[in-house]
Design a protein around this motif. Structure first.
Motif, PDB file in Angstrom:
ATOM      1  N   ALA A  38       0.865  -1.177  -0.073  1.00 50.76           N
ATOM      2  CA  ALA A  38       0.083   0.109   0.045  1.00 50.76           C
ATOM      3  C   ALA A  38       0.841   1.121   0.215  1.00 50.76           C
ATOM      4  O   ALA A  38       0.569   2.188  -0.912  1.00 50.76           O
ATOM      5  N   ALA A  39       1.838   1.361   0.863  1.00 54.88           N
ATOM      6  CA  ALA A  39       2.935   2.487   0.820  1.00 54.88           C
ATOM      7  C   ALA A  39       3.478   2.666  -0.327  1.00 54.88           C
ATOM      8  O   ALA A  39       3.737   3.829  -0.960  1.00 54.88           O
ATOM      9  N   TRP A 147      13.611  -7.955   0.965  1.00 54.02           N
ATOM     10  CA  TRP A 147      12.225  -7.869   1.453  1.00 54.02           C
ATOM     11  C   TRP A 147      11.474  -6.763   1.189  1.00 54.02           C
ATOM     12  O   TRP A 147      10.420  -6.495   0.593  1.00 54.02           O
ATOM     13  N   CYS A 148      12.023  -5.529   1.777  1.00 50.72           N
ATOM     14  CA  CYS A 148      11.498  -4.141   1.555  1.00 50.72           C
ATOM     15  C   CYS A 148      11.354  -3.781  -0.062  1.00 50.72           C
ATOM     16  O   CYS A 148      10.447  -3.330  -0.405  1.00 50.72           O
ATOM     17  N   VAL A 149      12.323  -3.979  -0.605  1.00 57.46           N
ATOM     18  CA  VAL A 149      12.530  -3.493  -1.950  1.00 57.46           C
ATOM     19  C   VAL A 149      11.314  -4.367  -2.707  1.00 57.46           C
ATOM     20  O   VAL A 149      10.744  -3.660  -3.617  1.00 57.46           O
ATOM     21  N   LEU A 150      11.213  -5.619  -2.748  1.00 60.74           N
ATOM     22  CA  LEU A 150      10.334  -6.245  -3.555  1.00 60.74           C
ATOM     23  C   LEU A 150       8.941  -5.974  -3.358  1.00 60.74           C
ATOM     24  O   LEU A 150       8.081  -5.610  -4.162  1.00 60.74           O
ATOM     25  N   TYR A 151       8.533  -5.830  -1.851  1.00 65.49           N
ATOM     26  CA  TYR A 151       7.239  -5.225  -1.798  1.00 65.49           C
ATOM     27  C   TYR A 151       6.801  -3.693  -1.812  1.00 65.49           C
ATOM     28  O   TYR A 151       5.763  -3.587  -2.672  1.00 65.49           O
ATOM     29  N   VAL A 152       7.762  -2.895  -1.530  1.00 67.56           N
ATOM     30  CA  VAL A 152       7.321  -1.487  -1.767  1.00 67.56           C
ATOM     31  C   VAL A 152       7.362  -1.049  -3.375  1.00 67.56           C
ATOM     32  O   VAL A 152       6.585  -0.401  -3.848  1.00 67.56           O
ATOM     33  N   VAL A 153       8.414  -1.775  -3.859  1.00 68.38           N
ATOM     34  CA  VAL A 153       8.545  -1.237  -5.599  1.00 68.38           C
ATOM     35  C   VAL A 153       7.430  -2.171  -6.325  1.00 68.38           C
ATOM     36  O   VAL A 153       6.925  -1.358  -7.044  1.00 68.38           O
ATOM     37  N   MET A 154       7.039  -3.257  -5.972  1.00 70.54           N
ATOM     38  CA  MET A 154       5.885  -3.955  -6.444  1.00 70.54           C
ATOM     39  C   MET A 154       4.646  -3.159  -6.258  1.00 70.54           C
ATOM     40  O   MET A 154       3.817  -2.955  -6.771  1.00 70.54           O
ATOM     41  N   GLY A 155       4.532  -2.719  -5.140  1.00 71.91           N
ATOM     42  CA  GLY A 155       3.214  -1.828  -4.740  1.00 71.91           C
ATOM     43  C   GLY A 155       3.078  -0.512  -5.674  1.00 71.91           C
ATOM     44  O   GLY A 155       2.273  -0.038  -6.190  1.00 71.91           O
ATOM     45  N   ALA A 159       0.372   0.328  -8.545  1.00 68.15           N
ATOM     46  CA  ALA A 159      -0.520   1.382  -7.751  1.00 68.15           C
ATOM     47  C   ALA A 159      -1.970   1.032  -7.820  1.00 68.15           C
ATOM     48  O   ALA A 159      -2.514   1.009  -9.031  1.00 68.15           O
ATOM     49  N   GLY A 160      -2.575   0.810  -6.711  1.00 67.17           N
ATOM     50  CA  GLY A 160      -4.134   0.764  -6.911  1.00 67.17           C
ATOM     51  C   GLY A 160      -4.487  -0.723  -6.942  1.00 67.17           C
ATOM     52  O   GLY A 160      -5.700  -0.869  -6.858  1.00 67.17           O
ATOM     53  N   ASN A 161      -3.654  -1.429  -7.194  1.00 66.42           N
ATOM     54  CA  ASN A 161      -3.980  -2.844  -7.390  1.00 66.42           C
ATOM     55  C   ASN A 161      -3.203  -3.893  -6.568  1.00 66.42           C
ATOM     56  O   ASN A 161      -2.447  -4.569  -7.212  1.00 66.42           O
ATOM     57  N   MET A 162      -3.386  -3.939  -5.242  1.00 64.97           N
ATOM     58  CA  MET A 162      -2.705  -4.611  -4.413  1.00 64.97           C
ATOM     59  C   MET A 162      -2.705  -6.230  -4.635  1.00 64.97           C
ATOM     60  O   MET A 162      -1.884  -7.104  -4.447  1.00 64.97           O
TER      61      MET A 162
END
Length: 208
Positions: A38-39, A147-155, A159-162
């Motif tokens: 989401a972030a 871990w952080c890069v995977l999820y934040v960059v993928m989010g 964007a808007g489609n989690m």
């Protein structure tokens, strides 16, 4: 809880992100991966700054790892035994212990992102078993960065489609986990073959 936390992201932003990754590294039931997705989406919309989101997530995770390691180091084996009294934890702790004993620093790295349910227990086990703190920290930071890069960059990318981002990440991590398991099995078979060959050579030399 998830929807409530997601609603707080735009308001509390970086503090919430750091708090959720910190809590997840202590085995608390917090949907930190969803919060990071989401972030990343809010960063894509311009409501948050990408590098700040990544930094907050990483800091929270690294501090959480250190707290877990410290708890294990101070409490030692008795603390670990108390945790394992709960049937729901015992199996995970035993698996984490075996993984840590077999792979050491690599286990710390992989349990940050690929086998994340083991992460909090690997932290405590590392401390209880008195594994080298610097080695634990370096491998832990490397894993948390992934871990952080995977999820934040993928989010951010989705964007808007989690749901789409989560499904894609699940597929990627599943593929990587399978590949890693195959590689580890291959490595184990090679080591076993070498050991057996060494024993045969030793017996042959003894017979001569």
């Amino acid at each position: 809880m998830t929807e409530w936390l997601l609603a707080l992201v735009p308001t509390y932003g970086l503090w919430l992100i750091a708090a959720t990754t910190f809590a997840s590294c202590l085995a608390l039931p917090i949907p930190s991966s969803v919060i990071m997705l989401a972030a990343g989406g809010f960063a894509a919309a311009g409501d948050l700054v990408l590098w700040q989101v990544l930094s907050a997530a990483l800091i929270g995770a690294v501090v959480g790892d250190q707290v877990g390691y410290g708890a294990g180091h101070v409490g030692g084996a008795p603390f670990l035994d108390r945790l394992a009294k709960a049937p729901s934890r015992a199996k995970v702790i035993n698996r984490a212990r075996n993984t840590m004993e077999a792979k050491g620093g690599v286990a710390v790295f992989l349990s940050r992102w690929l086998f994340s349910p083991l992460g909090p227990y690997v932290n405590v086990i590392s401390g209880a078993m008195r594994h080298n703190w610097l080695r634990f920290t370096l491998w832990g930071i490397l894993g948390e960065v992934v871990w952080c890069v995977l999820y934040v960059v993928m989010g951010r990318a989705f964007a808007g489609n989690m749901n789409a981002a989560s499904d894609l990440l699940g597929s990627i991590l599943g593929f990587v986990a399978t590949g890693t398991a195959v590689l580890l099995l291959g490595w184990w078979l090679v080591q076993l073959a070498r050991k057996e060959r060494g024993q045969k050579n030793a017996l042959s030399e003894a017979g001569e």
